[in-house]
Design a protein around this motif. Structure first.
Motif, PDB file in Angstrom:
ATOM      1  N   GLY B 143      47.890  49.982  41.695  1.00  0.00           N
ATOM      2  CA  GLY B 143      47.011  49.716  40.317  1.00  0.00           C
ATOM      3  C   GLY B 143      47.028  47.914  40.341  1.00  0.00           C
ATOM      4  O   GLY B 143      45.847  47.658  40.238  1.00  0.00           O
ATOM      5  N   GLN B 144      48.207  47.437  40.162  1.00  0.00           N
ATOM      6  CA  GLN B 144      48.018  46.064  40.173  1.00  0.00           C
ATOM      7  C   GLN B 144      47.486  45.373  41.428  1.00  0.00           C
ATOM      8  O   GLN B 144      46.783  44.121  41.326  1.00  0.00           O
ATOM      9  N   GLU B 145      47.742  45.819  42.630  1.00  0.00           N
ATOM     10  CA  GLU B 145      47.315  45.471  43.731  1.00  0.00           C
ATOM     11  C   GLU B 145      45.577  45.325  43.698  1.00  0.00           C
ATOM     12  O   GLU B 145      45.065  44.493  44.223  1.00  0.00           O
ATOM     13  N   SER B 146      45.370  46.426  43.138  1.00  0.00           N
ATOM     14  CA  SER B 146      43.577  46.553  43.237  1.00  0.00           C
ATOM     15  C   SER B 146      43.243  45.604  42.137  1.00  0.00           C
ATOM     16  O   SER B 146      42.096  44.952  42.464  1.00  0.00           O
ATOM     17  N   VAL B 147      43.839  45.443  41.185  1.00  0.00           N
ATOM     18  CA  VAL B 147      43.372  44.411  40.314  1.00  0.00           C
ATOM     19  C   VAL B 147      43.585  42.984  40.893  1.00  0.00           C
ATOM     20  O   VAL B 147      42.547  42.275  40.541  1.00  0.00           O
ATOM     21  N   ASP B 148      44.353  42.651  41.575  1.00  0.00           N
ATOM     22  CA  ASP B 148      44.739  41.334  42.175  1.00  0.00           C
ATOM     23  C   ASP B 148      43.378  41.090  43.293  1.00  0.00           C
ATOM     24  O   ASP B 148      42.703  40.091  43.433  1.00  0.00           O
ATOM     25  N   LYS B 149      43.217  42.035  43.912  1.00  0.00           N
ATOM     26  CA  LYS B 149      42.091  42.118  45.033  1.00  0.00           C
ATOM     27  C   LYS B 149      40.806  41.939  44.196  1.00  0.00           C
ATOM     28  O   LYS B 149      39.975  40.928  44.756  1.00  0.00           O
ATOM     29  N   VAL B 150      40.351  42.477  43.523  1.00  0.00           N
ATOM     30  CA  VAL B 150      39.050  42.452  42.768  1.00  0.00           C
ATOM     31  C   VAL B 150      39.081  41.147  41.932  1.00  0.00           C
ATOM     32  O   VAL B 150      37.977  40.220  42.178  1.00  0.00           O
ATOM     33  N   THR B 151      39.848  40.821  40.981  1.00  0.00           N
ATOM     34  CA  THR B 151      39.774  39.489  40.327  1.00  0.00           C
ATOM     35  C   THR B 151      39.933  38.248  41.185  1.00  0.00           C
ATOM     36  O   THR B 151      39.583  37.312  41.094  1.00  0.00           O
ATOM     37  N   GLY B 152      40.811  38.578  42.267  1.00  0.00           N
ATOM     38  CA  GLY B 152      41.008  37.305  43.188  1.00  0.00           C
ATOM     39  C   GLY B 152      39.635  37.251  43.906  1.00  0.00           C
ATOM     40  O   GLY B 152      39.120  36.042  44.080  1.00  0.00           O
ATOM     41  N   ALA B 153      38.789  38.155  44.347  1.00  0.00           N
ATOM     42  CA  ALA B 153      37.417  38.085  44.891  1.00  0.00           C
ATOM     43  C   ALA B 153      36.675  37.266  44.208  1.00  0.00           C
ATOM     44  O   ALA B 153      35.945  36.556  44.552  1.00  0.00           O
ATOM     45  N   VAL B 154      36.716  37.676  42.776  1.00  0.00           N
ATOM     46  CA  VAL B 154      35.677  37.019  41.702  1.00  0.00           C
ATOM     47  C   VAL B 154      36.175  35.597  41.818  1.00  0.00           C
ATOM     48  O   VAL B 154      35.127  34.680  41.671  1.00  0.00           O
ATOM     49  N   ALA B 155      37.524  35.134  41.531  1.00  0.00           N
ATOM     50  CA  ALA B 155      37.823  33.837  41.520  1.00  0.00           C
ATOM     51  C   ALA B 155      37.240  33.037  42.718  1.00  0.00           C
ATOM     52  O   ALA B 155      37.118  31.812  42.409  1.00  0.00           O
ATOM     53  N   ASP B 156      37.596  33.619  43.778  1.00  0.00           N
ATOM     54  CA  ASP B 156      37.028  33.020  45.049  1.00  0.00           C
ATOM     55  C   ASP B 156      35.741  32.609  44.807  1.00  0.00           C
ATOM     56  O   ASP B 156      34.987  31.664  45.295  1.00  0.00           O
ATOM     57  N   ALA B 157      34.686  33.638  44.684  1.00  0.00           N
ATOM     58  CA  ALA B 157      33.352  33.414  44.698  1.00  0.00           C
ATOM     59  C   ALA B 157      32.809  32.458  43.781  1.00  0.00           C
ATOM     60  O   ALA B 157      31.831  31.841  43.729  1.00  0.00           O
ATOM     61  N   LEU B 158      33.511  32.516  42.500  1.00  0.00           N
ATOM     62  CA  LEU B 158      33.031  31.679  41.302  1.00  0.00           C
ATOM     63  C   LEU B 158      33.984  30.523  41.319  1.00  0.00           C
ATOM     64  O   LEU B 158      33.824  29.572  40.418  1.00  0.00           O
ATOM     65  N   ASP B 159      35.001  30.332  42.311  1.00  0.00           N
ATOM     66  CA  ASP B 159      35.634  29.007  42.337  1.00  0.00           C
ATOM     67  C   ASP B 159      36.345  28.676  41.020  1.00  0.00           C
ATOM     68  O   ASP B 159      36.134  27.543  40.449  1.00  0.00           O
ATOM     69  N   MET B 160      36.978  29.507  40.574  1.00  0.00           N
ATOM     70  CA  MET B 160      37.867  29.492  39.532  1.00  0.00           C
ATOM     71  C   MET B 160      39.375  30.021  39.524  1.00  0.00           C
ATOM     72  O   MET B 160      39.429  30.913  40.316  1.00  0.00           O
ATOM     73  N   PRO B 161      40.353  29.644  38.922  1.00  0.00           N
ATOM     74  CA  PRO B 161      41.556  30.283  39.199  1.00  0.00           C
ATOM     75  C   PRO B 161      41.708  31.857  38.646  1.00  0.00           C
ATOM     76  O   PRO B 161      40.943  32.145  37.779  1.00  0.00           O
TER      77      PRO B 161
END
Lengths: 459, 459
Positions: B143-161
């Motif tokens: 569950g947490q791994e999935s959250v990290d994948k999704v929020t990580g991808a958004v962070a990368d795309a929008l250039d934010m932590p």
């Protein structure tokens, strides 16, 4: 896409089929309805469908020495059915009771509690008078006046002080109790008292129960056998009514009122306080136990003795049996479900979690739909307010573990779980993995029939 | 007798009529069903009946400076419908949130709580990413791994932590979140961000909601207007799912995170914590507020100032509006009911009593049956565990007092009470006559459709 479409169509077709069957069944009900000349009793009998979970028959309850019963049709609400029962208990009997904790409890409940607290001498004997059809609840000051009229008339007829006459009422609330109708049958009742009348008594206290409820145990006392027999009603209603549970247990054990009360109070949590149909507590719940002391067995004086333990186990057995019968007659019930919570941190936590699951509309509708929906069980654990650790939780249906360590088991089989859900009696296990406390509670499913009984029809 | 017979026959006939109408409606549904080549989206749209309590249309929500939205169809569970929404919030924004208290809460909820507690600097902006179709609840460590994948991808795309990317998931539980599908649409989402996309975002987060929910308020700040716009989803489910409420509110107010959190926390009790559909709390409930500070109005620095009070009132208005819309979309709801408890001894007592009534299956089925069953209200007061005095209780339906001083009022009219119950929106008043605390909560009725949704159909 095509597959989804065909599945939807299939579902709709199944639904149509069900509705057609319903229409057909109703049509046949209509054509089979009694002619206008039929009696109200017949009309009523027609409209009641016995619960699919009902026992095959009322048990053969033995007579309890020192207890006699009579019942009568007083016409409290309906004509043509018995609705009053009287039990006379011989001099020397001990009486104990537990009652609803509702803050809006009915006059007869308050009256019973007051009389039990008075600890009147038992030499005079005692009596229990119960009516169905009217709950005498939320009836203002007239409520107590009605209780006084009815219990006073019984006291006069049986020549005992009014403080030894206990009453219960179940049925419509907010309507004045037609106590004159009950008083009018008391002479007839006292003339017909018989040790064999317990089954008729069980029928007289029914409201929308679909079957009378009785249970029995016999245990070995010191120097003789002890018999315990009980009857119960619950849980149905006629709008504008509420479900009520009434239980009367009789035994020939020799035991003081305080020891009897102690045993009763400690067994009630795991039996009657561990069942739920719809989470709605009645204003009138009452459980009264009478011990006549007529057994050949010696007095139960030491609660730690073997005969005392045997008696308490027998009492518990009768209480549990009646409690389960009440759930099995739950409104609209088609499944009888044990929620078994283990390894909780405390007894309170185990009870909270078990009741949170047992009262969850989502869990209860899933059971009605024979859906192995363990996710709803997890959600009910989570909302309970009791300590739980998502990643230690283990959920089982019967012997089948479906989820553990925060996820469903690797070899989870939807087919096997669904097949299990088709049983009439189910056990849902929740192992919290936190401590040593455990608790079982019993509930039923939530079906269309529950809505029918409580919303579609008005009295 | 004849009268009773004819009443029973009439009831049965009405029932048959209803069932025939149902069968007819289903038949027409069947014949109108799209051909196998139709899209799943069409099939789904067909099967949803809009709640009779739905507002006429989605409100015209204004753009909030500093907030942009995009939504996409990622195929999380179903093809052909939008199921992911992304909101980008400009640098400098304050974020606050409240979440489910469930002890089995989902990974994304735990992740949001952790990130909010970190109080990361706001210069980088923030984002909210939400998917429907899968709740990512009870999915173990993955569950947490999935959250990290999704929020990580958004962070990368929008250039934010990553610590400034908040996520929610709603839908099936116990199934691994197909995070790759969500990650796959993030580039497309970021390219299409628009301040006008809020209505599409409201649609993308729906599961079995029958309509998208939006609300808006504008208040006078110091030196300029402040806008507040929010969207919500709830409360429906697809087996094996659970109802979930997700709410996102956006404002251009200038306010620190801690002041925003304070206002949010003190308004949540009277709004979202004062609604109930079926007493079942989700593992995934989340409410996030983002304040961009882009309004011309001065910063809200003193919570006792007029602009602060106006802002808090506007925030409350949006929260209340969305909360009521969630109840009006309650599964199977046909009535929207306020339970208004007054003169309780304490706020806790008022809340306990109001929720005891609002969650009582007997009260809710009586409302569904348009039955003015005040007795069930009395029983629900009694079982609540809060202080109540039977003889001081006053019960009203709308402006009509039906019971007081322990009994129904002398001029009680069953006809008038029944006529009132036919309204779509009802107020049930309970005056305890004990103290000065009061509390309103909102609920809906319990109908056959609730059972249909939760028992008859399986996903």
């Amino acid at each position: 896409m095509a597959k989804k479409k065909s599945k939807d169509t299939k579902e709709l077709k199944t639904k149509v089929k069900k509705l057609r069957a319903k229409v057909k069944a109703l049509k046949s009900d209509l054509s089979a309805a009694p002619a206008p000349a039929a009696s109200a009793a017949q009309t009523e009998a027609k409209s009641v469908t016995i619960s699919p979970l009902a026992p095959a028959k009322f048990p053969d309850l033995p007579e309890i020495a020192g207890v006699e019963f009579a019942s009568a049709a007083a016409g409290v609400k309906y004509a043509g059915r018995t609705d009053v029962m009287l039990a006379r208990i011989a001099p020397g009997a001990s009486i104990a009771g537990v009652f609803t904790t509702s803050s809006t409890r009915a006059a007869c409940v308050l009256d019973c509690q007051e009389k039990l607290a008075m600890r009147s001498p038992s030499e005079t004997g005692a009596a229990i008078i119960v009516n169905s059809g009217n709950a005498n609840a939320f009836t203002g000051k007239s409520g107590q006046e009605s209780v006084d009229k009815v219990t006073g008339a019984v006291a006069d007829a049986l020549d005992m002080p009014i403080s030894r006459v206990f009453s219960s009422s179940t049925g419509v609330i907010g309507e004045p109790l037609p106590h004159d109708k009950i008083v009018a049958v008391i002479d007839s009742l006292t003339q017909r008292l018989s040790p064999a009348g317990i089954e008729d008594a069980a029928r007289a206290i029914m409201t929308t129960d679909t079957y009378p409820k009785g249970a029995f145990a016999e245990v070995q006392g010191e120097g003789g056998k002890i018999k315990i027999a009980g009857i119960a009603k619950g849980s149905g209603m006629i709008a504008p009514n509420m479900a009520t549970m009434l239980v009367y247990i009789f035994t020939d054990a020799k035991i003081t009122p305080s020891r009897l009360q102690k045993m009763l109070s400690r067994q009630v949590d795991d039996t009657f306080n561990a069942i739920t149909v719809d989470s709605d507590t009645s204003t009138s719940d009452a459980l009264i136990v009478a011990a006549t002391g007529k057994s050949d067995a010696a007095e139960i004086a030491d609660l730690r003795s073997e005969p005392a333990k045997a008696f308490e186990a027998g009492l518990r057995e009768v209480m549990m049996d009646l409690a389960h019968q009440v759930v099995k007659d739950g409104e609209g019930a088609t499944k009888f479900v044990e929620i078994r919570v283990t390894r909780a941190r405390s007894n309170e936590d185990a009870h909270k979690i078990a009741m949170s699951i047992a009262n969850s509309p989502l869990v209860k509708t899933a059971i009605a739909g024979e859906d192995a929906n363990w996710g709803r069980v997890v959600a009910a654990v989570g909302k309970s307010g009791a300590e739980a650790d998502r990643d230690k939780l283990k959920i089982s249906f019967g012997d089948m573990v479906v989820a553990e360590k925060g996820w469903r088991v690797p070899d989870y089989s939807e087919e096997a779980a669904s097949a299990y859900m088709k049983n009439d009696e189910l056990v849902i296990g929740v192992d919290l993995g936190l401590g040593r406390a455990s608790k079982s509670v019993w509930t039923c499913d939530l079906t269309h029939r529950y809505i029918d009984i409580n919303a579609d029809y008005r009295s």
